[in-house]
Design an enzyme around this catalytic site. Structure first.
Site, PDB file in Angstrom:
ATOM      1  N   GLN B  92       4.409  -0.911  -4.493  1.00 48.68           N
ATOM      2  CA  GLN B  92       3.585  -0.935  -5.708  1.00 48.68           C
ATOM      3  C   GLN B  92       2.493   0.124  -5.659  1.00 48.68           C
ATOM      4  O   GLN B  92       1.554   0.103  -6.459  1.00 48.68           O
ATOM      5  CB  GLN B  92       2.973  -2.330  -5.879  1.00 48.68           C
ATOM      6  CG  GLN B  92       4.027  -3.373  -6.188  1.00 48.68           C
ATOM      7  CD  GLN B  92       3.520  -4.772  -5.874  1.00 48.68           C
ATOM      8  OE1 GLN B  92       2.617  -5.274  -6.526  1.00 48.68           O
ATOM      9  NE2 GLN B  92       4.085  -5.371  -4.843  1.00 48.68           N
ATOM     10  N   ASN B 122       9.765   9.498  13.172  1.00 50.11           N
ATOM     11  CA  ASN B 122       9.704   8.871  11.848  1.00 50.11           C
ATOM     12  C   ASN B 122       9.812   9.941  10.758  1.00 50.11           C
ATOM     13  O   ASN B 122       8.856  10.236  10.037  1.00 50.11           O
ATOM     14  CB  ASN B 122       8.407   8.074  11.721  1.00 50.11           C
ATOM     15  CG  ASN B 122       8.458   7.074  10.579  1.00 50.11           C
ATOM     16  OD1 ASN B 122       9.358   7.138   9.736  1.00 50.11           O
ATOM     17  ND2 ASN B 122       7.507   6.165  10.540  1.00 50.11           N
ATOM     18  N   TYR B 129       4.747  12.570   3.909  1.00 51.39           N
ATOM     19  CA  TYR B 129       3.416  13.149   4.091  1.00 51.39           C
ATOM     20  C   TYR B 129       3.427  14.641   3.751  1.00 51.39           C
ATOM     21  O   TYR B 129       2.488  15.150   3.144  1.00 51.39           O
ATOM     22  CB  TYR B 129       2.939  12.934   5.532  1.00 51.39           C
ATOM     23  CG  TYR B 129       2.745  11.475   5.905  1.00 51.39           C
ATOM     24  CD1 TYR B 129       2.238  10.560   4.982  1.00 51.39           C
ATOM     25  CD2 TYR B 129       3.051  11.014   7.180  1.00 51.39           C
ATOM     26  CE1 TYR B 129       2.047   9.225   5.330  1.00 51.39           C
ATOM     27  CE2 TYR B 129       2.850   9.688   7.541  1.00 51.39           C
ATOM     28  CZ  TYR B 129       2.359   8.793   6.604  1.00 51.39           C
ATOM     29  OH  TYR B 129       2.163   7.483   6.954  1.00 51.39           O
TER      30      TYR B 129
END
Lengths: 168, 168
Positions: B92, B122, B129
């Protein structure tokens, strides 16, 4: 031999920051304003602290550090940002004395860690640090947003009142 | 939706730190003392700050951060230590909203950088990012001294008055 810096040391700290930048061949890129540096180190909201190494009356090296915090340990730590000894004063233990003084400070202040960064190709430095008990956090990578991308990120509206995807 | 934490939020922050540790399967190792946490966040020498994400009256996520300092930029930065949204409240935009709020805070406070760490395997997180403008500082490795090695380092006499190698 090692002592905390005071406001009157700002010119010496500025000189050593410039010397470090010269040494790293980055002096053209470094932004150094002694009025700001004094404010950042000794103003109402200090962002960092400095220990100095002295040889007689001369300031020959510095360690600039600040506190970080680990929710894992539930304790602050010390992060060493810069450690530098003038090339002409090396080999006399000033760098190690600065590092040991930081370790003592960390323990005195109830910190759980002492950390710093190293270039991953600098294997001799890594071996030296490991000999002091440091562990290399190889699996972690720092992500950094700076300059225009940081300004852009700051301008994004995080919560548009009517997100298009929810109002077809 | 995003607001700075106040002392009354400490129980909620503690709950989220525990939830993050659970999520990382590290909860048995985490040291969490709410009295200490309150002291570290809101005492006379705060070590970190917290932003909270709310959904209605419920606190569903947090970002814990502190200032670092770059002598290269001559400016402070913001280091994001923990970013966590409860699994049941994901998707959200709470995590992104926390990150954007930190970017705004960094710009408002005259900071030159916003930084955080990610596990190097990751790749999806790193790509996300990077899409926000972050650069991966792959060549730098964090060195860490903690626990008994830190205590040992703090006990070493940095300046023995007669170093053996100089007094054969």
């Amino acid at each position: 031999m090692i002592r905390p810096a005071i406001p009157d040391d700002v010119p010496n700290i500025g000189r050593l920051i410039r010397a470090l930048a010269d040494y790293e061949k980055l002096s053209r890129e470094v932004v150094l304003d002694e009025v700001q540096l004094r404010q950042h180190l000794f103003g109402s909201r200090p962002y960092a602290e400095v220990l100095l190494a002295e040889e007689g009356p001369a300031v020959v090296g510095f360690a600039l550090f600040f506190h970080n915090y680990s929710t894992f340990l539930g304790r602050p730590g010390i992060y060493l940002e810069d450690l530098f000894v003038q090339p002409e004063n090396r080999g006399q233990g000033h760098g190690k004395a600065l590092l040991l003084a930081l370790a003592r400070l960390a323990v005195e202040r109830g910190c759980g860690r002492l950390e710093w960064s190293v270039l991953d190709w600098n294997e001799s430095a890594i071996r030296f640090y490991e000999s002091l008990g440091a562990v290399s956090m190889k699996e972690w990578t720092i992500m950094r947003v700076t300059g225009e991308p940081l300004q852009s990120l700051a301008r994004i509206d995080p919560a548009p009142s009517h997100p298009p995807e929810e109002n077809p």
